[in-house]
Design an enzyme around this catalytic site. Structure first.
Site, PDB file in Angstrom:
ATOM      1  N   HIS A   1      26.584 -31.410 -40.684  1.00 27.13           N
ATOM      2  CA  HIS A   1      27.246 -30.107 -40.543  1.00 27.13           C
ATOM      3  C   HIS A   1      26.880 -29.506 -39.186  1.00 27.13           C
ATOM      4  CE1 HIS A   1      28.345 -25.929 -41.172  1.00 27.13           C
ATOM      5  NE2 HIS A   1      29.137 -26.366 -42.134  1.00 27.13           N
TER       6      HIS A   1
ATOM      7  N   SER B   1      36.889 -21.048 -41.945  1.00 29.92           N
ATOM      8  CA  SER B   1      37.582 -19.817 -42.361  1.00 29.92           C
ATOM      9  C   SER B   1      38.777 -20.076 -43.278  1.00 29.92           C
ATOM     10  CB  SER B   1      38.002 -19.002 -41.128  1.00 29.92           C
ATOM     11  OG  SER B   1      36.863 -18.608 -40.388  1.00 29.92           O
TER      12      SER B   1
ATOM     13  N   GLY C   1      33.072 -19.421 -40.025  1.00 32.26           N
ATOM     14  CA  GLY C   1      32.488 -18.117 -40.313  1.00 32.26           C
ATOM     15  C   GLY C   1      32.937 -17.022 -39.362  1.00 32.26           C
TER      16      GLY C   1
ATOM     17  N   ASN D   1      30.853 -25.064 -49.724  1.00 34.92           N
ATOM     18  CA  ASN D   1      29.510 -25.137 -49.146  1.00 34.92           C
ATOM     19  C   ASN D   1      28.910 -23.735 -49.146  1.00 34.92           C
ATOM     20  OD1 ASN D   1      27.232 -25.464 -47.603  1.00 34.92           O
ATOM     21  ND2 ASN D   1      28.315 -25.889 -45.688  1.00 34.92           N
ATOM     22  N   TRP D   2      27.971 -23.513 -50.036  1.00 34.55           N
ATOM     23  CA  TRP D   2      27.387 -22.172 -50.173  1.00 34.55           C
ATOM     24  C   TRP D   2      26.431 -21.837 -49.029  1.00 34.55           C
ATOM     25  CZ3 TRP D   2      25.701 -21.993 -56.069  1.00 34.55           C
ATOM     26  CH2 TRP D   2      26.842 -22.076 -56.871  1.00 34.55           C
ATOM     27  N   LYS D   3      26.043 -22.812 -48.258  1.00 31.20           N
ATOM     28  CA  LYS D   3      25.043 -22.620 -47.193  1.00 31.20           C
ATOM     29  C   LYS D   3      23.786 -21.996 -47.814  1.00 31.20           C
ATOM     30  CE  LYS D   3      28.783 -22.702 -43.936  1.00 31.20           C
ATOM     31  NZ  LYS D   3      29.352 -22.334 -42.664  1.00 31.20           N
TER      32      LYS D   3
ATOM     33  N   GLU E   1      35.642 -29.811 -38.734  1.00 34.73           N
ATOM     34  CA  GLU E   1      35.325 -28.385 -38.684  1.00 34.73           C
ATOM     35  C   GLU E   1      35.156 -27.954 -37.231  1.00 34.73           C
ATOM     36  OE1 GLU E   1      33.435 -26.943 -42.589  1.00 34.73           O
ATOM     37  OE2 GLU E   1      31.854 -27.682 -41.306  1.00 34.73           O
TER      38      GLU E   1
ATOM     39  N   GLU F   1      25.997 -26.697 -38.331  1.00 37.38           N
ATOM     40  CA  GLU F   1      24.782 -25.865 -38.331  1.00 37.38           C
ATOM     41  C   GLU F   1      23.523 -26.727 -38.305  1.00 37.38           C
ATOM     42  OE1 GLU F   1      26.050 -23.534 -41.694  1.00 37.38           O
ATOM     43  OE2 GLU F   1      27.650 -22.708 -40.438  1.00 37.38           O
TER      44      GLU F   1
HETATM   45  O1  LIG Z   1      30.962 -25.831 -44.491  1.00 38.52           O
HETATM   46  C1  LIG Z   1      31.797 -24.934 -44.363  1.00 38.52           C
HETATM   47  C2  LIG Z   1      32.225 -24.510 -43.059  1.00 38.52           C
HETATM   48  O2  LIG Z   1      31.163 -24.374 -42.190  1.00 38.52           O
HETATM   49  C3  LIG Z   1      33.214 -23.394 -43.036  1.00 38.52           C
HETATM   50  O3  LIG Z   1      32.615 -22.136 -43.253  1.00 38.52           O
HETATM   51  P1  LIG Z   1      33.547 -20.850 -43.380  1.00 38.52           P
HETATM   52  O4  LIG Z   1      34.578 -21.161 -44.422  1.00 38.52           O
HETATM   53  O5  LIG Z   1      32.621 -19.734 -43.792  1.00 38.52           O
HETATM   54  O6  LIG Z   1      34.186 -20.641 -42.038  1.00 38.52           O
END
Ligand SMILES: O=C[C@H](O)COP(=O)(O)O
Length: 264
Positions: A104, A222, A182, A12-14, A176, A106
């Site tokens: 998600h 993470s 993050g 997931n690149w966000k 998650e 977020e």
């Molecule tokens: O979608 C992915 C997650 O929110 C995990 O993010 P992360 O690997 O940067 O902690």
């Protein structure tokens, strides 16, 4: 019972990487995996770029006949209409999208998405032939209160309302814990297993054992090449939803190749 679930590593690149950067990143990821003779049938690899990158990624995947697949990070609960700024699941399907992240943390935190909306988005995705990656998990205060299992299962229950066993069997669920996203703070493999197993048991209670055995449950938070193997060793963890580490194609390839460590 022996699992026949194919592990999935989804990056997931966000809100990172524009469409030029997306092309370079996917090319490098594909080359790295090809050099390592990655078996995509053994471990599926997906990237979830921003919406504006999807056409470029589709063009590259089609032109180079890449085996990796791609998805979106969100989707509208509606097919079309006066919903300014939203993206129809039908548009995503037209772009060759396989997966779509729904719910998600977020989105839940910054856009106030509740379980009813997440449920509607799961349904709109399925209706368009997309595979939802349904995200659930608890914030730190809930974990500290020891309420992480009921909290996460309540999110799961809410997202599954009205779905058939067949629909649920094809879902991907991503556990998650918000406190591990993050932050560099990874849940232990035992933490990941506890919730991934609880999610599977709950699906067995709501549906049946065959559905519970079929659904893929990922861990996210993470994940890196240095910790992925110990998490994947747990029997109910079927893959990872990777954020930050998926922006580096060599690191993400190492994560996808957790079984061999042949990359790098
Ligand atoms: O979608 C992915 C997650 O929110 C995990 O993010 P992360 O690997 O940067 O902690």
């Amino acid at each position: 019972m022996a699992t026949t679930r194919t592990p999935l590593m989804a990056g997931n690149w966000k809100m990172n990487l524009d469409h030029h950067q997306a092309t370079h990143t996917v090319q490098k990821l594909a080359w790295t995996l090809k050099d390592a003779k990655h078996d995509f049938g053994a471990v599926e690899v997906a990237v979830l770029p921003p919406f504006t990158d999807l056409r470029s990624v589709q063009t590259l995947v089609d032109a180079d006949k890449l085996e990796l697949v791609y998805g979106a990070q969100d989707v509208s609960a509606h097919e079309s209409g006066a919903y300014t700024g939203e993206i129809s699941p039908l548009f995503l399907a037209k772009l060759g999208v396989t997966y779509v992240a729904v719910g998600h943390s977020e989105r839940r935190e910054y856009h106030h998405e509740d379980d009813a909306l997440v449920n509607a988005k799961v349904k709109s995705s399925l209706a368009a032939g997309l595979v939802p990656i349904l995200c659930v998990g608890e914030p730190l205060e809930v974990r500290k209160a020891g309420e992480h299992v009921p909290h996460t299962l309540a999110q799961l229950d809410g997202a599954l309302v009205g779905l058939s066993a067949e629909q649920v069997a094809g879902l991907v669920v991503a556990y998650e814990p918000v406190w591990a996203i993050g932050t560099g703070e990874t849940a232990t493999p035992e933490d990941a297993q506890e919730l991934c197993a609880a999610i599977r048991v709950r699906i067995g209670e709501l549906y049946d054992q065959a559905t519970a055995d079929a659904v893929r449950v990922l861990y996210g938070g993470s994940v890196k090449s240095s910790n992925v193997a110990s998490i994947m060793a747990k029997p109910d963890v079927d893959g990872a939803l990777v954020g930050g580490a998926s922006l580096d194609p060599e690191e993400f390839a190492k994560i996808a190749r957790y079984q061999s460590h042949q990359v790098g």
